[in-house]
Design an enzyme around this catalytic site. Structure first.
Site, PDB file in Angstrom:
ATOM      1  N   TYR A   1      -1.353  11.102   1.753  1.00 26.72           N
ATOM      2  CA  TYR A   1      -2.181  11.397   0.579  1.00 26.72           C
ATOM      3  C   TYR A   1      -2.106  12.880   0.224  1.00 26.72           C
ATOM      4  CZ  TYR A   1      -4.304   6.805   1.367  1.00 26.72           C
ATOM      5  OH  TYR A   1      -4.515   5.462   1.523  1.00 26.72           O
TER       6      TYR A   1
ATOM      7  N   HIS B   1      -7.344  -6.340  -0.982  1.00 23.99           N
ATOM      8  CA  HIS B   1      -6.226  -5.400  -0.864  1.00 23.99           C
ATOM      9  C   HIS B   1      -5.200  -5.784   0.202  1.00 23.99           C
ATOM     10  CE1 HIS B   1      -4.064  -1.635  -1.068  1.00 23.99           C
ATOM     11  NE2 HIS B   1      -4.322  -1.359   0.192  1.00 23.99           N
TER      12      HIS B   1
ATOM     13  N   ASP C   1       0.841  -1.199   0.000  1.00 20.99           N
ATOM     14  CA  ASP C   1       0.000   0.000   0.000  1.00 20.99           C
ATOM     15  C   ASP C   1       0.881   1.255   0.000  1.00 20.99           C
ATOM     16  OD1 ASP C   1      -2.974   0.954   0.409  1.00 20.99           O
ATOM     17  OD2 ASP C   1      -1.853   1.979   1.988  1.00 20.99           O
TER      18      ASP C   1
ATOM     19  N   TYR D   1     -11.652   8.507  -3.273  1.00 22.50           N
ATOM     20  CA  TYR D   1     -11.176   8.616  -1.890  1.00 22.50           C
ATOM     21  C   TYR D   1      -9.934   9.488  -1.742  1.00 22.50           C
ATOM     22  CZ  TYR D   1      -7.363   5.164  -2.439  1.00 22.50           C
ATOM     23  OH  TYR D   1      -6.216   4.511  -2.807  1.00 22.50           O
TER      24      TYR D   1
END
Length: 316
Positions: free
Chosen positions: A230, A295, A101, A150
């Site tokens: 992010y 995931h 990830d 997202y």
């Protein structure tokens, strides 16, 4: 689990929590969002039993590692700086790298900036994604999927945190960790904390004890540290302009699940299968697609992932 050793080390101006076990060549594990060192609990025990020194930090902003207040302190340079300092502290020239990830994204940056420190890389879920000099990545995602994708919703400081706070930390983590919906994650307009189905049973690979451990840490830290990764995506794009067109030349094995939301969105499947991934990562030796796996494959298919890691790094 009680045999895993925990310590706090000073790296790159912050205090970092590290979980480790075993002796031998160092294997550095990097977790993603919303995770901790704990995501690698199975691999730490497995690899340490096979003659490796397994090392899994809480990355900056997570768990028992410091979380700088400034949003810009979560750039790829800051986080890779933490890891280079950690590798130095381990007293080794190179590590085997295993990452998932957001950890995988940081792993690609580490391989790009400091390939001399990585012997080989086992990457889970997120393939290398070459820099497009013509468009910022968040802008490209917004154009493709809209404002409710997202990553777009995570951009505004404090907003996602407020939406997540509508439910308990445990409920939010359960939703995020057990989601098995392929395709791009598009969030509900009324908020991320809305309409959680809290009655769904936990899957066999995530116990209530596991969930409570994650929740205990995120209840203390909140989600801001992880969300700041992010919020630096476009900044990272700006900072890495000198690496436009650069290849990653360390040996790589890539593992994903066929239900993974990354594999099934953003054109990733085509990128991986078309040969473009191999062109950008010329020493990509193998791609594994696990059937029926979503995931968080390092937890859902832990034994299979551990075996794939061992089979690859054991060659070096």
């Amino acid at each position: 689990m009680e045999y895993i050793v925990h310590r706090t080390v000073e790296v790159n101006g912050i205090k970092m929590h590290v979980a480790e076990k075993g002796e031998g060549p160092a294997v550095l594990f990097l977790h993603g969002f919303p995770e901790l060192w704990y995501t690698w609990r199975h691999q730490i025990l497995d690899l340490s039993s096979r003659g490796y020194h397994a090392v899994a930090p809480d990355l900056r902003g997570y768990g028992d590692t410091e979380a700088p207040a400034s949003m810009s302190s979560y750039s790829c340079f800051d986080i890779v700086g933490d890891l280079v300092a950690l590798i130095d502290l381990l007293g080794v020239d190179q590590v085997f790298l295993v990452a998932h990830d957001w950890g995988a994204i940081i792993g690609w940056y580490l391989c790009m900036f400091r390939p001399d420190r990585v012997k080989a890389y086992v990457c889970l879920s997120v393939p290398f994604w070459p820099r497009n000099p013509k468009v910022k990545p968040v802008d490209a995602m917004r154009a493709l999927y809209g404002d409710d994708y997202y990553i777009c919703r995570f951009q505004e400081a404090g907003k996602a945190e407020g939406e997540l706070a509508k439910n308990s930390t445990e409920e939010v983590l359960k939703k995020l960790l057990t989601n098995r919906t392929p395709g791009p994650p598009i969030l509900q307009k009324e908020g991320m904390g809305s309409n959680l189905n809290t009655s769904m049973p936990l899957p066999s690979w995530l116990s209530l004890q596991d969930l409570k451990y994650y929740a205990s840490k995120f209840e203390k830290t909140g989600f801001t540290g992880g969300l700041n990764y992010y919020r630096n995506i476009n900044l990272n794009w700006e900072l890495t302009a000198p690496w436009t067109g650069a290849q990653v030349k360390v040996p790589v094995k890539f593992i994903t699940g066929d239900l993974d939301s990354v594999y099934t969105s953003l054109g990733m499947k085509n990128y991986i299968e078309s040969g473009a991934f191999k062109k950008d990562v010329p020493n990509l030796e193998e791609v594994i697609v696990q059937e029926g796996v979503a995931h968080f494959n390092n937890q859902e298919a832990a034994e299979d992932v551990s075996n794939h890691i061992y089979d690859f790094i054991n060659k070096f």
